[in-house]
Motif scaffolding. Structure first.
Motif, PDB file in Angstrom:
ATOM      1  N   UNK A 172     -25.595   0.181   1.794  1.00  0.00           N
ATOM      2  CA  UNK A 172     -24.285  -0.341   2.603  1.00  0.00           C
ATOM      3  C   UNK A 172     -23.329  -0.703   1.341  1.00  0.00           C
ATOM      4  N   UNK A 173     -22.107  -0.429   1.611  1.00  0.00           N
ATOM      5  CA  UNK A 173     -21.065  -0.771   0.847  1.00  0.00           C
ATOM      6  C   UNK A 173     -19.901  -1.769   1.472  1.00  0.00           C
ATOM      7  N   UNK A 174     -19.689  -2.730   0.436  1.00  0.00           N
ATOM      8  CA  UNK A 174     -18.662  -4.129   1.132  1.00  0.00           C
ATOM      9  C   UNK A 174     -17.732  -4.049  -0.023  1.00  0.00           C
ATOM     10  N   UNK A 175     -16.515  -4.294   0.435  1.00  0.00           N
ATOM     11  CA  UNK A 175     -15.235  -4.465  -0.489  1.00  0.00           C
ATOM     12  C   UNK A 175     -14.629  -5.775  -0.184  1.00  0.00           C
ATOM     13  N   UNK A 176     -14.404  -6.001  -1.408  1.00  0.00           N
ATOM     14  CA  UNK A 176     -13.520  -7.375  -1.495  1.00  0.00           C
ATOM     15  C   UNK A 176     -12.549  -7.402  -2.661  1.00  0.00           C
ATOM     16  N   UNK A 177     -11.406  -7.944  -2.629  1.00  0.00           N
ATOM     17  CA  UNK A 177     -10.133  -7.959  -3.550  1.00  0.00           C
ATOM     18  C   UNK A 177     -10.397  -9.450  -4.200  1.00  0.00           C
ATOM     19  N   UNK A 178     -10.466  -9.645  -5.481  1.00  0.00           N
ATOM     20  CA  UNK A 178     -10.715 -10.897  -5.939  1.00  0.00           C
ATOM     21  C   UNK A 178      -9.337 -11.308  -6.440  1.00  0.00           C
ATOM     22  N   UNK A 179      -8.686 -12.525  -6.041  1.00  0.00           N
ATOM     23  CA  UNK A 179      -7.564 -13.037  -6.322  1.00  0.00           C
ATOM     24  C   UNK A 179      -7.730 -14.519  -7.210  1.00  0.00           C
ATOM     25  N   UNK A 180      -6.923 -14.670  -8.097  1.00  0.00           N
ATOM     26  CA  UNK A 180      -7.071 -16.022  -8.968  1.00  0.00           C
ATOM     27  C   UNK A 180      -7.155 -17.092  -8.112  1.00  0.00           C
ATOM     28  N   UNK A 181      -7.927 -18.056  -8.371  1.00  0.00           N
ATOM     29  CA  UNK A 181      -7.993 -19.351  -7.667  1.00  0.00           C
ATOM     30  C   UNK A 181      -6.759 -19.957  -7.465  1.00  0.00           C
ATOM     31  N   UNK A 182      -5.837 -19.766  -8.603  1.00  0.00           N
ATOM     32  CA  UNK A 182      -4.436 -20.340  -8.597  1.00  0.00           C
ATOM     33  C   UNK A 182      -3.183 -19.752  -8.021  1.00  0.00           C
ATOM     34  N   UNK A 183      -3.687 -18.604  -7.445  1.00  0.00           N
ATOM     35  CA  UNK A 183      -2.500 -17.598  -6.840  1.00  0.00           C
ATOM     36  C   UNK A 183      -2.503 -18.208  -5.407  1.00  0.00           C
ATOM     37  N   UNK A 184      -1.233 -18.011  -4.713  1.00  0.00           N
ATOM     38  CA  UNK A 184      -0.976 -18.160  -3.173  1.00  0.00           C
ATOM     39  C   UNK A 184      -1.095 -16.997  -2.508  1.00  0.00           C
ATOM     40  N   UNK A 185      -1.794 -17.051  -1.281  1.00  0.00           N
ATOM     41  CA  UNK A 185      -1.839 -15.822  -0.462  1.00  0.00           C
ATOM     42  C   UNK A 185      -1.320 -15.970   0.821  1.00  0.00           C
ATOM     43  N   UNK A 186      -0.032 -15.408   1.294  1.00  0.00           N
ATOM     44  CA  UNK A 186       0.464 -15.447   2.609  1.00  0.00           C
ATOM     45  C   UNK A 186       0.023 -14.416   3.382  1.00  0.00           C
ATOM     46  N   UNK A 187      -0.672 -14.734   4.521  1.00  0.00           N
ATOM     47  CA  UNK A 187      -1.355 -13.980   5.406  1.00  0.00           C
ATOM     48  C   UNK A 187      -0.824 -13.670   6.614  1.00  0.00           C
ATOM     49  N   UNK A 188      -0.930 -12.325   7.391  1.00  0.00           N
ATOM     50  CA  UNK A 188      -0.318 -12.312   8.783  1.00  0.00           C
ATOM     51  C   UNK A 188      -1.496 -12.868   9.600  1.00  0.00           C
ATOM     52  N   UNK A 189      -1.245 -13.032  11.023  1.00  0.00           N
ATOM     53  CA  UNK A 189      -2.220 -13.268  11.893  1.00  0.00           C
ATOM     54  C   UNK A 189      -3.291 -12.339  11.963  1.00  0.00           C
ATOM     55  N   UNK A 190      -4.636 -12.637  12.086  1.00  0.00           N
ATOM     56  CA  UNK A 190      -5.878 -11.853  11.854  1.00  0.00           C
ATOM     57  C   UNK A 190      -5.711 -10.779  12.916  1.00  0.00           C
TER      58      UNK A 190
END
Length: 296
Positions: A157-175
């Motif tokens: 089974x394959x799983x995908x994750x994108x790892x961002x620096x803990x110091x970066x901000x992430x602005x997300x849309x509603x799920x």
């Protein structure tokens, strides 16, 4: 268990810095400086993500860790930053990204980075990692790398994750508009994987128990996979269109340079190669490249 660390890029950085001493156009000089920054930022990001991965999984008896794996298949290439494999043959393909001023994901799943009070569109790292997983799955299947149980090939089974620096901000849309759950900060990876495993149903857990393998089985698979690693060797002189001569372009006026990586070499290194023409075919190489040709 750690199977592979990232390849060293120190030789590339050393050569690029050395190129800045040559007689270059402003465009060449600017391009080389930009390339050095890209390499340095990329390595810093990968090393930061690798730190968190290794902290939790490097000495685990249930996980295999692979960093910096480059695979080629039928003219296509996947440069995979990190891979985690557990004893259920769950394969986590992890892409580490550097976004200094943060990242914004729109309602339509488009990605933008912030730079000097501006937002700039970039390719989707989610789609990039999907392509990596597709090539990895095809590669594993093409070379029949997976073990069998009772004559039946294991299905990972394959799983995908994108790892961002803990110091970066992430602005997300509603799920409900666009799911960004695979975009995570690197220091949360272990907690997210644990939560994912905890949420599996009883039936799923029973199925996983039936396909549990020993660490030795996973290790053998991982080492086979890593044996296909194909590191890229970039000719920086060609990339930046730098014409090299023995006496004029070299700022130190040295007479000898490596025929493979183009770095300066000593007279002793050059004469050693010329005195061993059956190995080096009459060309001169630095010590690192000499080892490469002795093996091949």
């Amino acid at each position: 268990m750690l199977i592979k660390s990232r390849d060293s890029k120190e030789k590339d950085l050393k050569l690029l810095r050395q190129l800045l001493k040559y007689n270059l156009t402003e465009e060449q000089r600017s391009s080389i400086k930009k390339q050095i920054l890209i390499l340095e930022k990329g390595l810093k990001t990968e090393d930061e993500a690798a730190y968190y991965i290794n902290f939790y999984y490097e000495n685990s008896k249930n996980w295999i860790v692979i960093h910096d794996l480059r695979l080629e298949l039928k003219g296509k290439v996947a440069q995979i930053d990190h891979i985690l494999i557990n004893r259920f043959f769950d394969i986590y393909v992890l892409e580490s990204k550097f976004y200094k001023y943060g990242i914004k994901i729109t309602d339509n799943g488009e990605f933008e980075v912030f730079y000097k009070n501006k937002s700039i569109g970039i390719p989707s790292p989610i789609e990039q990692n999907k392509r990596h997983i597709k090539l990895l799955a095809d590669f594993i299947d093409s070379y029949d790398l997976l073990p069998r149980r009772a004559g039946v090939k294991i299905k990972p089974r394959f799983f995908s994750y994108i790892l961002i620096s803990p110091n970066s901000t992430i602005k997300r849309p509603p799920k409900k508009l666009f799911d960004t759950s695979t975009i995570i900060k690197a220091d949360t990876l272990e907690a997210i994987i644990d939560k994912q495993i905890d949420k599996q149903s009883t039936i799923e857990c029973l199925g996983l128990a039936l396909k549990t393998h020993t660490l030795s089985d996973i290790e053998k698979f991982a080492k086979k996979l890593v044996s296909f690693h194909s590191p890229i060797n970039i000719n920086w002189f060609k990339k930046f269109n730098i014409k090299l001569t023995k006496n004029t372009d070299n700022p130190k006026n040295k007479k000898y340079f490596c025929a493979r990586c183009k770095c300066d070499i000593s007279e002793k290194e050059a004469f050693f190669c010329w005195n061993n023409k059956e190995i080096f075919k009459g060309k001169a190489y630095c010590l690192a490249c000499q080892r490469y040709y002795k093996k091949h």
